[in-house]
Design an enzyme around this catalytic site. Structure first.
Site, mmCIF file in Angstrom:
data_model
loop_
_atom_site.group_PDB
_atom_site.id
_atom_site.type_symbol
_atom_site.label_atom_id
_atom_site.label_comp_id
_atom_site.label_asym_id
_atom_site.label_seq_id
_atom_site.Cartn_x
_atom_site.Cartn_y
_atom_site.Cartn_z
ATOM 1 N N GLU A 1 -3.891 -12.507 32.300
ATOM 2 C CA GLU A 1 -4.794 -11.610 33.027
ATOM 3 C C GLU A 1 -6.229 -11.733 32.508
ATOM 4 O OE1 GLU A 1 -4.540 -9.859 35.545
ATOM 5 O OE2 GLU A 1 -5.383 -7.859 35.362
ATOM 6 N N THR B 1 -13.079 -8.022 39.520
ATOM 7 C CA THR B 1 -12.906 -7.054 38.432
ATOM 8 C C THR B 1 -14.096 -7.104 37.482
ATOM 9 O OG1 THR B 1 -10.515 -7.315 38.614
ATOM 10 C CG2 THR B 1 -11.325 -6.337 36.580
HETATM 11 N N1 HSE Z 1 -8.095 -1.110 35.004
HETATM 12 C C1 HSE Z 1 -8.936 -2.237 35.281
HETATM 13 C C2 HSE Z 1 -10.204 -1.763 35.941
HETATM 14 C C3 HSE Z 1 -8.263 -3.216 36.205
HETATM 15 O O1 HSE Z 1 -10.146 -0.773 36.667
HETATM 16 O O2 HSE Z 1 -11.246 -2.363 35.716
HETATM 17 C C4 HSE Z 1 -7.828 -4.453 35.503
HETATM 18 O O3 HSE Z 1 -6.888 -4.227 34.527
#
Ligand code: HSE
Length: 292
Positions: A120, A168
């Site tokens: 990831e 992201t």
């Molecule tokens: N929780 C993360 C975010 C997504 O909202 O940026 C990727 O893990």
């Protein structure tokens, strides 16, 4: 050859930034692995043209390296990249579980989550486990430095994905660097409410617990039509609406009988601002599954 299906995920759920995650019953990625001396990657399906096939740059390739388990890996994408639905996590999770089965590695699920989180990191820049944990374990997951807690749920959900793309990395750039004590108190209240709602399978409590005034408002600016789509979903019976993960997908929780109306309202609201979208009428689902 081993074949594994791993689901789309939402992480975060408004509250629970970088902590909460949820497995969706669909869509999903399907990964096939075959023994090999060196890893090769083939990608088909939705958005496959945007996914690198060099094992060093591909989430699945990094997982193979982390597990020291080279293989011919074929990824059939059902989860669109840069959607906020855990696309790279689905591939990483399916690959970790498939390689574990292929080579009979016998790793426990936390080890597989850690290996998948390394994959990831290739996409998001940081090794988050909030998407890969539900993609492997299913249900609702709470990921902290101390470990992973899971709660089974079958709540009804609608994930509505606009045709737009938010990476992201970009969505993390708009996250505030600090927050007030008032915001902290509100966030703790929302997260606790959401967790209680998951434990009770109560869509009203979960919806109430999706409130977040720290990260969500900043990210909503990146999603054309966010306010209109949220309001339309609530009007159609959703008990809570927020951004799915880093977006641009939006996630609504509702009673099962309202799912179709909520999906239709969200599609119409995106359409009204000139954005094409597709809706997944789904529910909280299982984690990675090995096919016979
Ligand atoms: N929780 C993360 C975010 C997504 O909202 O940026 C990727 O893990």
């Amino acid at each position: 050859m081993v074949t594994v299906r791993a689901p789309a995920t939402s992480a975060n759920l408004g509250s629970g930034f970088d902590v909460f995650g949820l497995a969706l019953a669909g869509p999903a990625d399907v990964v096939h692995v075959e023994p090999a001396d060196e890893t090769t990657i083939t990608v088909t399906g939705v958005g496959s043209q945007y996914i690198p096939t060099d094992p060093a740059d591909n989430t699945a390739g990094v997982v193979a390296s982390a597990l020291d388990a080279p293989a011919h890996i074929t990824i059939d994408k059902g989860v669109r990249p840069s959607s906020g639905l855990g696309s790279s996590a689905a591939s990483a999770a399916a690959t970790a579980v498939a390689l574990d089965a292929l080579y009979d590695l016998g790793h426990d699920s936390e080890t597989l989550v850690r290996a998948a989180a390394e994959g990831e990191a290739v996409v998001s820049g940081e090794a988050h486990a909030d998407n890969v944990a539900p993609a492997i374990l299913g249900g609702f997951t709470i990921v902290t430095g101390e470990g992973i807690t899971t709660i089974d749920s079958s709540l009804a959900l609608v994930a509505c994905l606009p045709e737009t793309v938010v990476s992201t990395r970009d969505a993390r750039r708009v996250v505030p660097v600090d927050a007030s004590m008032d915001a902290l108190v509100e966030t703790v209240g929302a997260a606790a409410t959401l967790t209680a709602g998951m434990a009770r399978d109560d869509p009203v409590l979960v919806g109430r617990g999706m409130r977040d005034s720290v990260v969500t408002p900043e990210r909503a600016e990146l999603i054309a039509g966010y306010d209109d789509v949220r309001d339309a979903a609530l009007e159609a019976g959703a008990t809570g609406v927020t951004i799915s993960g880093a977006g641009p997908a939006m996630l609504a929780v509702c009673y099962p009988t309202d799912r179709r109306a909520v999906a239709s309202a969200m599609l119409d609201a995106f359409d009204a601002v000139g954005v094409e979208s597709r809706a997944y009428q789904t529910r909280v689902g299982a984690g990675a599954t090995v096919y016979d």
